[in-house]
Design an enzyme around this catalytic site. Structure first.
Site, PDB file in Angstrom:
ATOM      1  N   GLU A 127       7.069   3.831   4.539  1.00 53.96           N
ATOM      2  CA  GLU A 127       7.355   5.032   5.322  1.00 53.96           C
ATOM      3  C   GLU A 127       8.815   5.477   5.247  1.00 53.96           C
ATOM      4  OE1 GLU A 127       6.409   2.031   6.544  1.00 53.96           O
ATOM      5  OE2 GLU A 127       7.416   1.553   8.419  1.00 53.96           O
ATOM      6  N   GLY A 149       0.835  -1.193   0.000  1.00 53.17           N
ATOM      7  CA  GLY A 149       0.000   0.000   0.000  1.00 53.17           C
ATOM      8  C   GLY A 149       0.871   1.243   0.000  1.00 53.17           C
ATOM      9  N   GLU A 200       1.272   6.272   7.402  1.00 52.39           N
ATOM     10  CA  GLU A 200       2.692   6.434   7.044  1.00 52.39           C
ATOM     11  C   GLU A 200       3.300   7.601   7.814  1.00 52.39           C
ATOM     12  OE1 GLU A 200       3.896   3.958   5.514  1.00 52.39           O
ATOM     13  OE2 GLU A 200       1.875   3.206   5.113  1.00 52.39           O
ATOM     14  N   HIS A 203       4.325   6.762  11.236  1.00 57.41           N
ATOM     15  CA  HIS A 203       5.611   6.045  11.245  1.00 57.41           C
ATOM     16  C   HIS A 203       6.806   6.997  11.348  1.00 57.41           C
ATOM     17  CE1 HIS A 203       4.542   1.917  10.816  1.00 57.41           C
ATOM     18  NE2 HIS A 203       4.016   2.010   9.623  1.00 57.41           N
TER      19      HIS A 203
END
Ligand SMILES: [Zn+2]
Length: 648
Positions: free
Chosen positions: A67, A64, A99, A102
């Site tokens: 990060e 998907g 993301e 992260h």
């Protein structure tokens, strides 16, 4: 193509291929990005640490998103070529925020080793939903959390391959297995439960201590717990052992009685599966729902569940409820079994429950009861049909229709499949053509239209969606977008409808993009002709179709229920070939190969036997294949049980 902006002195950028520039809706992308950066810096008490924040949409990206510090890579799927629903926008905002989280969980502070992968993924997942609700327009995101993340976690946690959230990870190959519904969904759901247990403020203060203490360092579970522990009385290390180090989940049910219009006794019972007998602490709110003059009153009673039976004295003396639902607000990670009186009420009056999240939890309880053979699939479907047409919450309509499609594909006997699909196809058509409450907005129309197309199995229903694509039938306000056009065209091919080849040629001309190329390959392989299948099968195992994504697209066109007799030779050949494929193939390829070519749709004892035999032959070789086979067998076994129960 690049578009730049900045936020509090942080340079921002979005990158994509030039051909996608017209679809790059940067207003919304920047808005969510800025809302997230503000929210996380404040919540964690630690400014964004990496000087710039770019996001790149990448073709044929295998995940998907990823990060990378200050340069997030996203799958190009996130650039919408057809008008998206609000729920698709929510899903994309969730990935953006995941993301971004992260940058703190993962990049600013990194787990010491992969056994604490959940310190990265569960946190990023939970924090993304919290940020959605707290800082963006997606206020109903906890519903999506339930239907997406938690549903994924519940399913995975009931498979034979389930595992603790935090576990032993000997090497990086084993890590690959753990990017799953337990690490993402269950871990995040357990964090939501932790916040319910310690309170949001204590959780936030703990996070702030954690980042102050460990910025630019590595951590373990114990160090995380220490940071939270300092602000709360509860011993979190004991809590963590029960929640993070044991697999599977508990079922909660209410046991109550009433006298003279008041509750006379009330307790919550907790059970665990025989294989995983752990009983856990749960902090939850019980909903006591009473009805007077046609309107409902929902009272929440907080309960700290400990042990197998928890008395709830606070509920005694309350007005006698019409419906009891033990997980108001969805803070607990449990299955709920509705008591008989509540189930009766739901059958008659589910639509009277006003809170959409509460309705969703009730729908989820019904779905779990189908999966656990407490409610027949053939009783669930008429119940769903009678309620979903009147449903107004779009998220909920989508969730229920997805469960309906799954039930029809897996849990009803083959000889009733067409009839059940036709029932919902007709229902979808009436919702669209008569403007049902849930189909009166653009999003509602799109969701019902996708269902209409996805459940078109009978010749009559396929003819109807073809007429829609050709403009011979129309629904006011509904545009059949390019994705829908492809689905209709490919369905026509698979079902051997006259003129299907011309239809594909026309769609290829209309959509010459990479998406069109993938859809075209899926159509080529969907042709109901044994020679076509043989050639495709050879090619999957040999030169492929040019790239991983193109080959995966072609493989996705291979299996069709309507072609099951013709596909018989390859149903069994799969089991002769799959070990070689896993021996030599890349992880991403083998994942697509297994997902598309294992005969999931053949709910038959002999397929199960062949699959079990292969598993036995493997011994301790190919752990990735072992796990895939065990899960597929588990799914097949459940489908066999549900079908037998429906026929009983
Ligand atoms: Zn992640």
């Amino acid at each position: 193509h690049v578009v730049r902006d900045d936020h509090d002195g942080i340079p921002l950028g979005f990158y994509c291929r030039s051909s996608l520039a017209p679809y790059l809706d940067t207003d919304e992308l920047f808005e969510v990005t800025k809302q997230g950066l503000t929210f996380f810096a404040d919540f964690f008490g630690y400014e964004y640490a990496f000087h710039k924040y770019d996001q790149v949409f990448v073709p044929e990206f295998n995940f998907g998103a990823m990060e990378n510090v200050g340069a997030i890579t996203h799958s190009e799927r996130m650039v919408f070529r057809d008008p998206p629903t609000e729920n698709q926008r929510l899903g994309r905002a969730e990935v953006i925020l995941h993301e971004m989280a992260h940058m703190w969980f993962g990049d600013l502070v990194t787990m010491r080793w992969w056994n604490d992968l959940w310190l990265n993924e569960s946190f990023a997942t939970y924090m993304a939903y919290l940020a959605l609700v707290e800082s963006t327009r997606f206020q109903a995101a906890w519903m999506a959390f339930n239907s997406g993340m938690k549903a994924w976690a519940y399913r995975q946690d009931q498979l034979v391959t389930t595992h603790p959230i935090a576990g032993q990870v000997p090497d990086t190959d084993a890590t690959f297995l753990n990017f799953d519904g337990i690490t993402y969904g269950k871990g995040a759901a357990v964090l939501k439960q932790l916040v319910a247990a310690v309170g949001m403020e204590a959780f936030r203060d703990g996070m702030r201590r954690y980042f102050q203490r460990h910025a630019f360092g590595n951590t373990t579970l114990a160090e995380f717990l220490d940071a939270i522990d300092e602000g709360v009385e509860r011993d979190l290390h004991e809590w963590a052992a029960l929640w993070l180090e044991t697999p599977s989940l508990n079922t909660i049910s209410a046991d109550w009685s009433a006298e003279g219009g008041e509750i006379a006794s009330f307790a919550l019972d907790q059970t665990a599966p025989d294989d995983y007998p752990t009983i856990r602490p749960h902090q939850l709110d019980v909903a006591l729902i009473t009805e007077s003059n046609g309107s409902l009153d929902v009272a929440g009673v907080p309960v700290s569940v400990e042990g197998e039976r928890t008395e709830v004295p606070a509920a005694v003396g309350s007005p006698e409820p019409a419906l009891v639902m033990p997980n108001l607000g969805d803070h607990a990670f449990v299955k709920v079994a509705l008591d008989d009186r509540s189930l009766d009420y739901v059958r008659d009056h589910l639509e009277r429950v006003e809170d959409p999240l509460l309705r969703q939890l009730i729908w989820q309880a019904l779905w779990n009861m189908v999966r656990d053979q407490q409610l027949k699939s053939t009783d669930y479907l008429p119940l769903a049909a009678s309620k979903v047409a009147g449903e107004t919450d779009i998220e909920l309509i989508e969730t229920v229709l997805a469960s309906v499609s799954g039930t029809i594909a897996r849990f009803v006997p083959d000889d009733q499949r067409d009839e059940q699909a036709h029932r919902f196809s007709d229902l979808a058509w009436s919702a669209l053509s008569e403007g049902a409450p849930g189909a009166s907005t653009g999003d509602g129309q799109i969701i019902w239209a996708r269902t209409l197309i996805g459940l078109a199995i009978t010749p009559e229903d396929i003819a109807r969606v073809i007429a829609l694509a050709d403009g011979d039938l129309n629904v006011d306000g509904l545009t059949i977008d390019q994705d829908m056009r492809w689905e209709i065209a490919i369905r026509a091919v698979a079902h051997g409808i006259d003129g299907a080849a011309d239809r594909i040629a026309a769609e290829r001309e209309r959509d010459p993009s990479d998406r069109g190329e993938r859809a075209g390959l899926r159509a080529e392989v969907a042709v109901p002709d044994a020679a076509v299948k043989a050639e495709a099968w050879r090619r999957f195992h040999d030169e492929g179709y040019g790239s991983l994504h193109l080959t995966a697209a072609a493989m996705a066109g291979f299996h069709w229920h309507v072609q099951r007799e013709m596909l018989e030779p390859w149903t069994m050949d799969f089991f002769d070939r799959v070990a070689d494929v896993f021996e030599t193939g890349e992880n991403q390829f083998t994942r697509s190969y297994f997902a598309s070519l294992f005969p999931h749709g053949r709910v038959e004892e002999r397929v199960l036997e062949r699959s079990r035999a292969l598993l036995g032959d493997l011994g301790d070789r190919l752990p990735l294949l072992q796990r895939s086979l065990r899960e597929a067998n588990d799914d097949l076994e459940r489908a066999v049980r549900c079908r037998a129960f429906a026929a009983s």
